[in-house]
Enzyme design. Structure first.
Site, PDB file in Angstrom:
ATOM      1  N   ARG A 485       1.043  -1.300  -0.495  1.00 42.42           N
ATOM      2  CA  ARG A 485      -0.028   0.119   0.062  1.00 42.42           C
ATOM      3  C   ARG A 485       1.064   1.590   0.190  1.00 42.42           C
ATOM      4  NH1 ARG A 485      -2.170  -1.141   6.203  1.00 42.42           N
ATOM      5  NH2 ARG A 485      -0.616  -0.409   7.486  1.00 42.42           N
ATOM      6  N   GLU A 487       2.272   2.991   2.134  1.00 40.91           N
ATOM      7  CA  GLU A 487       2.770   3.376   2.747  1.00 40.91           C
ATOM      8  C   GLU A 487       4.400   2.535   3.258  1.00 40.91           C
ATOM      9  OE1 GLU A 487       0.986   2.614   6.172  1.00 40.91           O
ATOM     10  OE2 GLU A 487       1.959   2.786   7.700  1.00 40.91           O
ATOM     11  N   GLU A 767      -1.090  -8.202   8.949  1.00 39.49           N
ATOM     12  CA  GLU A 767      -1.173  -7.261   9.493  1.00 39.49           C
ATOM     13  C   GLU A 767      -2.283  -6.836  11.250  1.00 39.49           C
ATOM     14  OE1 GLU A 767      -2.534  -3.209   7.905  1.00 39.49           O
ATOM     15  OE2 GLU A 767      -0.958  -1.897   9.160  1.00 39.49           O
ATOM     16  N   HIS A 788       2.644  -7.680   6.444  1.00 32.82           N
ATOM     17  CA  HIS A 788       3.139  -7.154   7.547  1.00 32.82           C
ATOM     18  C   HIS A 788       3.530  -8.016   8.529  1.00 32.82           C
ATOM     19  CE1 HIS A 788       1.697  -3.231   7.869  1.00 32.82           C
ATOM     20  NE2 HIS A 788       2.084  -3.038   9.309  1.00 32.82           N
TER      21      HIS A 788
HETATM   22  C1  RAM Z   1       1.024   1.967  10.671  1.00 29.99           C
HETATM   23  C2  RAM Z   1       2.121   1.129  10.197  1.00 29.99           C
HETATM   24  C3  RAM Z   1       2.893   0.666  10.798  1.00 29.99           C
HETATM   25  C4  RAM Z   1       2.471   0.420  12.189  1.00 29.99           C
HETATM   26  C5  RAM Z   1       2.031   2.083  11.940  1.00 29.99           C
HETATM   27  C6  RAM Z   1       1.954   2.687  14.101  1.00 29.99           C
HETATM   28  O1  RAM Z   1       0.019   2.511   9.472  1.00 29.99           O
HETATM   29  O2  RAM Z   1       1.359   0.532   9.442  1.00 29.99           O
HETATM   30  O3  RAM Z   1       2.738  -1.423  10.726  1.00 29.99           O
HETATM   31  O4  RAM Z   1       3.884   0.633  13.341  1.00 29.99           O
HETATM   32  O5  RAM Z   1       1.305   2.721  11.667  1.00 29.99           O
END
Ligand code: RAM
Length: 913
Positions: A485, A487, A767, A788
């Site tokens: 994504r 990120e 995740e 993740h």
């Molecule tokens: C999310 C990320 C990550 C996490 C932070 C706080 O957006 O994917 O895994 O560490 O936030």
């Protein structure tokens, strides 16, 4: 003289006769890399391994030789360490005369062990020095005209030169702001991708060095460089800001150093000769993908003197203020190539290929379709409940490649400057899809796999696979949270949570050494560490208000202490600790400065991110843990790791100073967060796990906390921990005599658990515990990555307890380690390997008929404390007398037997009846 003569004969013998036989001294590394090119260190380190069929082999002495040729003549010898009395065989510093730049050095080592009076000789290995000039490169930074300087545009630069004759060696040194690909005479230089990788660009960029001697022609040559945005000029798809991550202009710097046979060195490239044009890659971006028209390939790309009619003169751009650093880690390479497994026609008629594995890289395909055909490739991790191609969880990352084909026969197409996270590929523009034409290429940093784990439980094996694939996909030069994504960032919390598991699976030493240097650079001057490293615009690099909030957050910023310390435990290199030491101190001091009554009081934290929570939570079943409690627990933990590091480095004063502080912090934790009866103010799993793991409780309260933790788990029937609690959960249970409970959590198949995603067909770690819900629908599309690695941190516990391999903190780097498998009744066999800095450690056990059999291999120059429990009456017996005879120590208890074992292969058995 006589000695040198002997040395020469020995080395020549080694060179010619060592090739077919397995050399007994092997895996020679310089700075943790095999024959690296471009090392700037003036005191690089040497490491080797010893292989022997004898038992209890320990190195007694070593002698290292370094020379400028492979003959090791008196003239060429640069360093002879002399015969050193030592069992050390890793990270030994070069101490010879000053090294010259761009020069190949040969080295070999002689090793004496306790088992033979004659030394063993390694093969000859080498390394090549870098430019060794810091920022004083002779070349200029090259870029395009202002007019052509536009985001996602990809310029192609060329430069013609004459190399000359009688060349001894030729090395290209190059790096860029943006990512580059270099070509000489039409051929790609090296086999690394997405170079120069990603660092704290405002502070440092790594340069690469290539041996290009065999690419040069007599007479005219052409050097080509293609540049793309990469991470540097990344225009973040997510935040809608008009700023790129680091800079607005792509540029590169290149030097070609030729050493002639007479020893003269020359830098060949003339910076005034650079021209550029635009070619087949029309636009490229890491997140959005690539658009290329392969009809626009420049026919003159490889031919010197022929000018592209559209080419323009390149421009010198502003020099780089940061540091040009040599490359410390393994570069990104093409690794696995996967076949397409199935062609799916979705209900709405999309043509989708399934590669059977969620991975990161790109798809290459072969095509004979006519010139001008446009093929569009879309990438997704999952199909939705209805079987449709699903991209909502990519948020604003398009990860889409659009190719205009050139009509050539059997042409292979693939993107160059992007990567995609996917299992499924939607194809447009191809009517007849032939599965064999499509291959998924996994791209990631070229680290060696060091660990493996297989068991009699297929779901656990798949979990292990998923952890390893999660690591592959998120270890592209930087440890990222996710690869798909908008990120894809080096989240510090995720990295620290997963670090120990990562260290079992692959040799991550250099990868993290490099990343930790960036962490130190990105650390604020007051000591606060950012949420992502390398730091960038995602968290507002230039926006001071945002900047404040995301620095110094508990469990994330603590990567600054947790990773260096654990790297030291895994690899035993004090230089990692030494390099990070100031950063560790600064981080602790930051917390101290932001404390009141010894409590770390900074407010903003992510806390136990993604812990178990209920949408409809009227009765308060969500497992919330006070962020204040967590912050204090990590403050204590990080301080403890600083004390350990100070002690290891011999900084006695610091160790004393921080020990005093530590006592106060632990006291404050107990006063603030532990009730009179031993309950924690957050009665949650994560609270107990952190307090127990970080050893913050009194003896009596340890018992109470363990009991409360177990009751809590039983009450829920499952784990409730998030990113900060999960890595330690099973460890804490095992450390407090609750192995059965740990195994129960591990083997649970319903949500929430590690195996639930496996039962849902996951091929990487999710995740969220419930990325796909039992009814097949998705949880929160806005934050639902299927790759993740954070929850994959259970991997460490599996190696520690299923294989049974544990680090002994008193002997860092597996010089002496512990083997203590659980022999749990839920498994019939378990087999694990870990390739330490001393060689391959193997443990496998199986229960068959009426016997439990265990095989243990311990590499030379290391030892193991082996604890074999006795799940059945009787005693463990050896299958081999010689092995039994070489046991160094033994102690039999009713419930277990202890052995101290030196190197060798051992087999033992225990009767079950
Ligand atoms: C999310 C990320 C990550 C996490 C932070 C706080 O957006 O994917 O895994 O560490 O936030």
């Amino acid at each position: 003289m006589k000695r040198i003569f002997l040395l020469i004969t020995f080395l020549i013998f080694g060179l010619y006769h060592g090739i077919s036989q397995k050399s007994i001294v092997y895996d020679l590394q310089v700075d943790g890399l095999y024959s690296p090119i471009g090392i700037d260190s003036e005191t690089p380190t040497f490491s080797w391994k010893i292989d022997s069929e004898e038992y209890d082999v320990i190195q007694k002495h070593y002698q290292i030789f370094v020379a400028t040729d492979a003959v090791f003549s008196e003239k060429s010898l640069v360093w002879d360490s002399g015969k050193v009395n030592s069992s050390e065989s890793v990270y030994i510093n070069f101490q010879g005369q000053t090294l010259e730049y761009a020069t190949k050095y040969y080295w070999a080592v002689k090793v004496w062990t306790n088992k033979s009076s004659k030394p063993k000789q390694s093969k000859i290995s080498s390394w090549t020095t870098g430019l060794m000039v810091g920022n004083q490169w002779k070349s200029e930074w090259i870029g395009v005209n202002n007019k052509d300087n536009r985001v996602s545009k990809t310029p192609y630069f060329t430069n013609d030169f004459v190399a000359g004759v009688k060349i001894k060696s030729a090395n290209l040194f190059i790096t860029s702001r943006g990512i580059y690909e270099a070509h000489i005479n039409g051929k790609r230089v090296g086999n690394s991708y997405l170079t120069p990788g990603w660092t704290s660009y405002n502070n440092r960029i790594q340069y690469q060095a290539y041996d290009v001697q065999n690419m040069l022609c007599l007479g005219d040559n052409r050097l080509g460089v293609i540049l793309s945005d990469g991470w540097f000029r990344n225009f973040r798809p997510n935040n809608g800001k008009s700023k790129t991550d680091y800079g607005d202009e792509l540029s590169f710097i290149a030097e070609l150093v030729i050493t002639f046979e007479d020893g003269v060195k020359k830098t060949i490239i003339n910076d005034n000769n650079w021209n550029y044009h635009f070619g087949s890659i029309q636009s490229s971006s890491i997140y959005n993908g690539e658009i290329a028209d392969f009809n626009l390939n420049d026919p003159n790309w490889s031919k010197s003197k022929n000018k592209n009619p559209n080419s323009k003169k390149a421009r010198f751009v502003k020099r780089y203020d940061g540091k040009l650093d040599h490359t410390r880690n393994e570069m990104i390479k093409k690794r696995e190539v996967l076949d397409a497994k199935e062609l799916i026609i979705t209900p709405s008629g999309d043509k989708v290929l399934d590669f059977g594995q969620n991975l990161v890289g790109w798809v290459q395909f072969k095509s004979n379709l006519p010139k001008g055909t446009v093929v569009t490739l879309y990438h997704a991790e999952v199909l939705d409940k209805a079987g449709e191609f699903y991209t909502t969880n990519l948020r604003k990352a398009k990860q889409k490649n659009i190719f205009t084909l050139n009509g050539k026969t059997d042409q292979i197409y693939h993107p160059t400057f992007t990567f995609q996270g996917f299992r499924y590929l939607k194809v447009e523009g191809v009517d007849q899809i032939n599965l064999d034409d499509f291959k998924a290429v996994a791209l990631y940093s070229d680290m060696e796999f060091t660990g493996s784990l297989t068991t009699s439980n297929e779901l656990i094996n798949q979990l292990q696979e998923n952890i390893q694939w999660g690591q592959r996909g998120n270890f592209l030069d930087v440890p990222t949270d996710c690869p798909q994504r908008d990120e894809r960032l080096g989240w510090t919390g995720d990295a620290q949570a997963f670090f120990n598991t990562a260290g079992f699976n692959m040799d991550v030493k250099n990868f993290f050494d490099k990343w930790l240097i960036d962490l130190s650079y990105d650390q604020r001057s007051d000591g606060a560490v950012p949420g992502v490293v390398p730091h960038n615009n995602y968290l507002g690099l230039n926006d001071s208000k945002e900047l404040k909030g995301t620095f110094g957050r508990t469990g994330w910023a603590d990567a600054a202490t947790i990773i260096p310390w654990h790297s030291y435990l895994i690899y035993g290199d004090k230089q990692t600790l030494e390099r990070q030491y100031q950063s560790m101190v600064k981080w602790i001091d930051f917390m101290t400065q932001n404390s009141k009554n010894h409590l770390y009081i900074k407010e903003d934290h992510w806390g136990d991110w993604l812990f178990f929570s209920r949408d409809d939570d009227n009765s308060g079943r969500s497992a919330v843990t006070s962020k204040k409690l967590i912050a204090q627990a990590f403050y204590c933990y990080s301080t403890k790791l600083l004390i350990k590091s100070a002690t290891a480095l011999g900084y006695v004063e610091d160790a004393n100073k921080y020990s005093k502080l530590y006592a106060k912090l632990v006291n404050a934790f107990n006063n603030e967060f532990v009730t009179k009866n031993g309950m924690l103010v957050s009665d949650s799993q994560t609270a107990y796990v952190l307090a127990l793991k970080f050893n913050l409780l009194s003896k009596e309260n340890i018992k109470i906390a363990t009991e409360r933790l177990v009751n809590n788990i039983n009450d829920y029937g499952h784990l409730t921990t998030g990113f900060l609690g999960t890595p330690f959960l099973c460890h804490v249970l095992s450390d407090n005599g609750k192995n059965k409970e740990a195994i129960k959590l591990l083997l649970r198949e319903e949500y929430p658990s590690w195996l639930y995603p496996v039962t849902k067909g996951a091929t990487t770690i999710w995740e969220r515990w419930n990325g796909i819900k039992p009814d097949g629908s998705f949880q929160y599309p806005s934050m639902n990555s299927f790759n993740h690695y954070a929850y994959g941190a259970i991997g460490e516990w599996m190696y520690n307890n299923l294989m049974g391999l544990k680090i002994n903190q008193d002997f860092p780097g597996y010089k002496r380690f512990t083997i203590q498998p659980l022999f749990d009744e839920n498994f019939d066999n378990i087999s694990g390997t870990y390739n330490s800095n001393y060689g391959n450690i193997k443990v496998n056990w199986s229960r068959k008929n009426d016997t439990v059999l265990i095989n243990i291999s311990i590499p030379a120059n290391s030892q193991s404390d082996v604890f074999l429990s006795k799940p059945y009456k009787g005693n463990w017996t050896f299958n081999n007398m010689k092995a039994e005879g070489s046991v160094l120590e033994k102690k039999d208890d009713t419930d277990k037997t202890y052995f101290l074992l030196g190197s060798g292969d051992y087999q033992l058995r225990l009767k079950t009846k």
